[in-house]
Design a protein around this motif. Structure first.
Motif, PDB file in Angstrom:
ATOM      1  N   VAL A  18      42.502  57.838  26.862  1.00  0.00           N
ATOM      2  CA  VAL A  18      41.791  58.280  28.066  1.00  0.00           C
ATOM      3  C   VAL A  18      42.156  57.354  29.219  1.00  0.00           C
ATOM      4  O   VAL A  18      42.114  56.129  29.073  1.00  0.00           O
ATOM      5  N   ASN A  19      42.518  57.919  30.336  1.00  0.00           N
ATOM      6  CA  ASN A  19      42.720  57.113  31.545  1.00  0.00           C
ATOM      7  C   ASN A  19      41.350  56.828  32.141  1.00  0.00           C
ATOM      8  O   ASN A  19      40.693  57.726  32.673  1.00  0.00           O
ATOM      9  N   CYS A  20      40.895  55.596  32.016  1.00  0.00           N
ATOM     10  CA  CYS A  20      39.530  55.294  32.440  1.00  0.00           C
ATOM     11  C   CYS A  20      39.385  53.811  32.713  1.00  0.00           C
ATOM     12  O   CYS A  20      40.326  53.024  32.562  1.00  0.00           O
ATOM     13  N   ASP A  21      38.191  53.419  33.111  1.00  0.00           N
ATOM     14  CA  ASP A  21      37.841  52.021  33.316  1.00  0.00           C
ATOM     15  C   ASP A  21      37.019  51.528  32.129  1.00  0.00           C
ATOM     16  O   ASP A  21      36.240  52.296  31.532  1.00  0.00           O
ATOM     17  N   VAL A  22      37.184  50.262  31.805  1.00  0.00           N
ATOM     18  CA  VAL A  22      36.432  49.626  30.724  1.00  0.00           C
ATOM     19  C   VAL A  22      35.652  48.464  31.314  1.00  0.00           C
ATOM     20  O   VAL A  22      36.233  47.580  31.959  1.00  0.00           O
ATOM     21  N   ALA A  23      34.343  48.453  31.082  1.00  0.00           N
ATOM     22  CA  ALA A  23      33.498  47.369  31.588  1.00  0.00           C
ATOM     23  C   ALA A  23      33.055  46.483  30.438  1.00  0.00           C
ATOM     24  O   ALA A  23      32.693  46.967  29.362  1.00  0.00           O
ATOM     25  N   VAL A  24      33.075  45.183  30.675  1.00  0.00           N
ATOM     26  CA  VAL A  24      32.687  44.189  29.682  1.00  0.00           C
ATOM     27  C   VAL A  24      31.509  43.398  30.223  1.00  0.00           C
ATOM     28  O   VAL A  24      31.519  42.928  31.374  1.00  0.00           O
ATOM     29  N   ALA A  25      30.485  43.251  29.390  1.00  0.00           N
ATOM     30  CA  ALA A  25      29.340  42.414  29.724  1.00  0.00           C
ATOM     31  C   ALA A  25      29.135  41.430  28.580  1.00  0.00           C
ATOM     32  O   ALA A  25      28.929  41.841  27.435  1.00  0.00           O
ATOM     33  N   GLY A  26      29.237  40.153  28.865  1.00  0.00           N
ATOM     34  CA  GLY A  26      29.147  39.160  27.808  1.00  0.00           C
ATOM     35  C   GLY A  26      30.310  39.314  26.845  1.00  0.00           C
ATOM     36  O   GLY A  26      31.467  39.336  27.253  1.00  0.00           O
ATOM     37  N   GLU A  27      30.000  39.475  25.573  1.00  0.00           N
ATOM     38  CA  GLU A  27      31.031  39.575  24.541  1.00  0.00           C
ATOM     39  C   GLU A  27      31.335  41.008  24.137  1.00  0.00           C
ATOM     40  O   GLU A  27      32.182  41.234  23.274  1.00  0.00           O
ATOM     41  N   MET A  28      30.667  41.971  24.778  1.00  0.00           N
ATOM     42  CA  MET A  28      30.770  43.342  24.297  1.00  0.00           C
ATOM     43  C   MET A  28      31.278  44.295  25.368  1.00  0.00           C
ATOM     44  O   MET A  28      31.185  44.016  26.570  1.00  0.00           O
ATOM     45  N   ILE A  29      31.775  45.423  24.904  1.00  0.00           N
ATOM     46  CA  ILE A  29      32.150  46.508  25.808  1.00  0.00           C
ATOM     47  C   ILE A  29      30.871  47.226  26.218  1.00  0.00           C
ATOM     48  O   ILE A  29      30.110  47.695  25.372  1.00  0.00           O
ATOM     49  N   ALA A  30      30.640  47.283  27.516  1.00  0.00           N
ATOM     50  CA  ALA A  30      29.380  47.811  28.027  1.00  0.00           C
ATOM     51  C   ALA A  30      29.481  49.247  28.507  1.00  0.00           C
ATOM     52  O   ALA A  30      28.478  49.981  28.516  1.00  0.00           O
ATOM     53  N   ALA A  31      30.678  49.668  28.945  1.00  0.00           N
ATOM     54  CA  ALA A  31      30.803  51.027  29.484  1.00  0.00           C
ATOM     55  C   ALA A  31      32.263  51.439  29.515  1.00  0.00           C
ATOM     56  O   ALA A  31      33.157  50.616  29.683  1.00  0.00           O
ATOM     57  N   LEU A  32      32.490  52.743  29.337  1.00  0.00           N
ATOM     58  CA  LEU A  32      33.753  53.402  29.625  1.00  0.00           C
ATOM     59  C   LEU A  32      33.432  54.477  30.643  1.00  0.00           C
ATOM     60  O   LEU A  32      32.490  55.263  30.461  1.00  0.00           O
ATOM     61  N   ALA A  33      34.182  54.511  31.733  1.00  0.00           N
ATOM     62  CA  ALA A  33      33.838  55.424  32.820  1.00  0.00           C
ATOM     63  C   ALA A  33      35.097  55.929  33.494  1.00  0.00           C
ATOM     64  O   ALA A  33      36.174  55.313  33.399  1.00  0.00           O
ATOM     65  N   ALA A  34      34.965  57.060  34.170  1.00  0.00           N
ATOM     66  CA  ALA A  34      36.090  57.607  34.933  1.00  0.00           C
ATOM     67  C   ALA A  34      36.595  56.575  35.924  1.00  0.00           C
ATOM     68  O   ALA A  34      35.827  55.742  36.444  1.00  0.00           O
ATOM     69  N   VAL A  35      37.885  56.612  36.165  1.00  0.00           N
ATOM     70  CA  VAL A  35      38.519  55.622  37.036  1.00  0.00           C
ATOM     71  C   VAL A  35      37.825  55.599  38.404  1.00  0.00           C
ATOM     72  O   VAL A  35      37.623  56.650  39.036  1.00  0.00           O
ATOM     73  N   GLY A  36      37.439  54.405  38.816  1.00  0.00           N
ATOM     74  CA  GLY A  36      36.865  54.226  40.146  1.00  0.00           C
ATOM     75  C   GLY A  36      35.390  54.485  40.254  1.00  0.00           C
ATOM     76  O   GLY A  36      34.808  54.296  41.333  1.00  0.00           O
ATOM     77  N   THR A  37      34.726  54.913  39.164  1.00  0.00           N
ATOM     78  CA  THR A  37      33.299  55.225  39.252  1.00  0.00           C
ATOM     79  C   THR A  37      32.409  54.012  39.000  1.00  0.00           C
ATOM     80  O   THR A  37      31.217  54.066  39.279  1.00  0.00           O
ATOM     81  N   LEU A  38      32.971  52.932  38.466  1.00  0.00           N
ATOM     82  CA  LEU A  38      32.198  51.708  38.294  1.00  0.00           C
ATOM     83  C   LEU A  38      32.349  50.867  39.555  1.00  0.00           C
ATOM     84  O   LEU A  38      33.450  50.663  40.059  1.00  0.00           O
ATOM     85  N   SER A  39      31.252  50.374  40.046  1.00  0.00           N
ATOM     86  CA  SER A  39      31.277  49.584  41.271  1.00  0.00           C
ATOM     87  C   SER A  39      31.894  48.214  41.004  1.00  0.00           C
ATOM     88  O   SER A  39      31.373  47.429  40.209  1.00  0.00           O
TER      89      SER A  39
END
Length: 475
Positions: A18-39
């Motif tokens: 998937v072409n997307c964004d991956v967000a990391v919080a601390g030691e874990m993956i916190a979110a996968l979201a459409a490109v550009g939708t995470l601030s």
């Protein structure tokens, strides 16, 4: 607030690429979201991954670090430890490995683990786990100790059906004790990890070739041969079939006969998994004839071209499930000091280039999907060894173990560019991708050639084999 956003990459997730964004919080993956939708204003750092492949950190389920090996002059080599091999692994995009804890005579399973911890705790920049390695004549308390270890988070048991070398004693476990072990594994939810060669055939061939004066290491394939793998695999698998619920992981499959035996067992619905090594996929016994041909060797030996092709067929057909290294890191001098069939140094120096070499061979040259490639170098090992989805997945809630590959990278593997040893069996191999960033549990460990890890970064991983894996399903 996120600590990190990886933006715009082709992300290999459990559900596909998937072409997307991956967000990391601390030691874990916190979110996968459409490109550009995470601030990006909500993140401490943003990494631009456009045009790159974002995959789970590599997992090598078969390594030997700080491992003793007797050299031809009787001296003992202790191979490089986790602080050194772990550094090379991170440079190569591997974040987790599984080594071995040696269950010695007179000791207990838990003592074996405590002893091995001395080699790893505070010394490994990668996360790690152990297979408990059983030796000849386990103690009377064996069954109870094994059950205790499985329930304590150490669920994999290494078993040898050969002593490998004529000079070595104590590795081979007889079939009565293997039978007892299988009963404990089946009852307690453990997994047998098997080095299967027929000891009678192997030792017969050593004696035969020595008698005939054909003692050069180039004859190793005649000793550790296809028939030996065939007989031993089928005997082990028949024994497992007789103990319902026994799940096995057949280590370093090297011959077409081993591939065929696993395929037959899986057609019966047995929970049997296959591992091969990247050198078996890349080289054959003919390579022993090259200068310093020992660098391509591990035990069991390389085989013929038809065996290599059978192994590749197995990776594409749910018979070979993971590609490991059998890592044993030493110098070229120590790797090549033995030159006979009965003294050649085993193991290999290969943890760093594994991901890049296999990308070239699988994705570029054979057209494997990115998902299949990631399964073979990461996700399947996590599933089989009881690490998934904590490891081996880019999914919300998984550890943020992430490797970013640059698929535009071109060049050749060169020992001078690596961080492992003064040689590599992959010298001159084509590169069609290379890791440019490695993250372990949210920490950037390697970025654009810069190393940021510490020997205290790694953690031991207690494990539990999933019910699905114990039934033979990798879901």
């Amino acid at each position: 607030m996120f600590d990190l956003i990886i933006q715009g990459g082709d992300v290999v997730t459990p559900r596909g690429v998937v072409n997307c964004d991956v967000a990391v919080a601390g030691e874990m993956i916190a979110a996968l979201a459409a490109v550009g939708t995470l601030s990006t204003a909500q993140s401490k750092r943003v990494i631009d991954a456009k045009g790159h492949i974002v995959m789970p950190g590599g997992i090598d389920p078969h390594v030997h670090m700080h491992h003793p090996w007797t050299l031809p002059d009787g001296s003992q080599l202790i191979t490089k430890g986790p602080e050194h091999v772990g550094r090379a692994a991170l440079y190569g995009g591997t974040t987790t490995f599984v080594d071995f804890a040696f269950w010695r005579d007179g000791g207990t399973a838990m003592q074996a683990i405590e002893s091995r911890d001395k080699d790893f705790v505070g010394k490994s920049p990668c996360d790690w786990a152990y297979h408990i390695m059983l030796h000849t004549e386990p103690p009377p308390q064996f069954s109870g100790q094994l059950a205790e270890a499985i329930q304590a988070g150490y669920p994999t048991l290494k078993i040898f059906t050969t002593n490998i070398l004529p000079s070595r004693k104590g590795r081979m476990v007889d079939f009565g004790d293997i039978w007892e072990a299988f009963q404990v594994l089946a009852k307690q939810g453990g997994l047998g990890v098997i080095h299967a060669e027929d000891n009678d055939i192997v030792m017969h061939m050593y004696a035969k070739l020595i008698r005939e004066g054909r003692v050069g290491f180039e004859h190793l394939a005649e000793v550790h041969n296809q028939l030996s793998e065939d007989l031993s695999f089928r005997r082990v698998l028949r024994l497992a079939e007789s103990v319902p619920g026994t799940a096995l992981y057949m280590m370093h499959v090297s011959a077409g006969t081993g591939v065929a035996a696993i395929a037959e067992a899986r057609r019966k619905g047995l929970p049997i998994y296959g591992e091969t090594l990247h050198q078996y996929l890349g080289y054959t016994a003919n390579d022993y004839k090259r200068p310093n041909g020992q660098i391509y060797h591990t035990y069991p030996s390389l085989k013929a071209e038809e065996d290599r092709q059978a192994l590749w067929h197995g990776t594409a057909n749910d018979v070979i499930h993971s590609v490991a290294t059998d890592e044993l890191c030493c110098t070229l001098k120590d790797k090549t000091v033995g030159n006979r069939i009965d003294d050649t140094t085993g193991g290999n120096s290969g943890v760093e280039p594994r991901l890049a070499v296999m990308y070239t061979e699988m994705v570029t040259r054979r057209g494997y999907s990115l998902s299949r490639y990631v399964d073979l170098v990461s996700s399947n090992a996590a599933k089989i060894m009881g690490l998934y989805p904590k490891k081996g997945a880019i999914a919300v809630g998984s550890d943020a173990d992430i490797t970013i590959l640059d698929p535009t990278r071109r060049g050749k593997v060169r020992a001078a560019d690596l961080h492992e040893s003064d040689y590599t069996p992959w010298e001159g191999h084509d590169i069609f991708a290379w890791p440019v960033l490695t993250i372990l549990r949210g920490k950037v460990m390697v970025e654009n050639g810069q190393y940021h890890a510490q020997p205290t970064d790694g953690r031991y991983l207690k494990r539990k084999i999933s019910p699905e894996t114990l039934r033979g399903v990798l879901s």
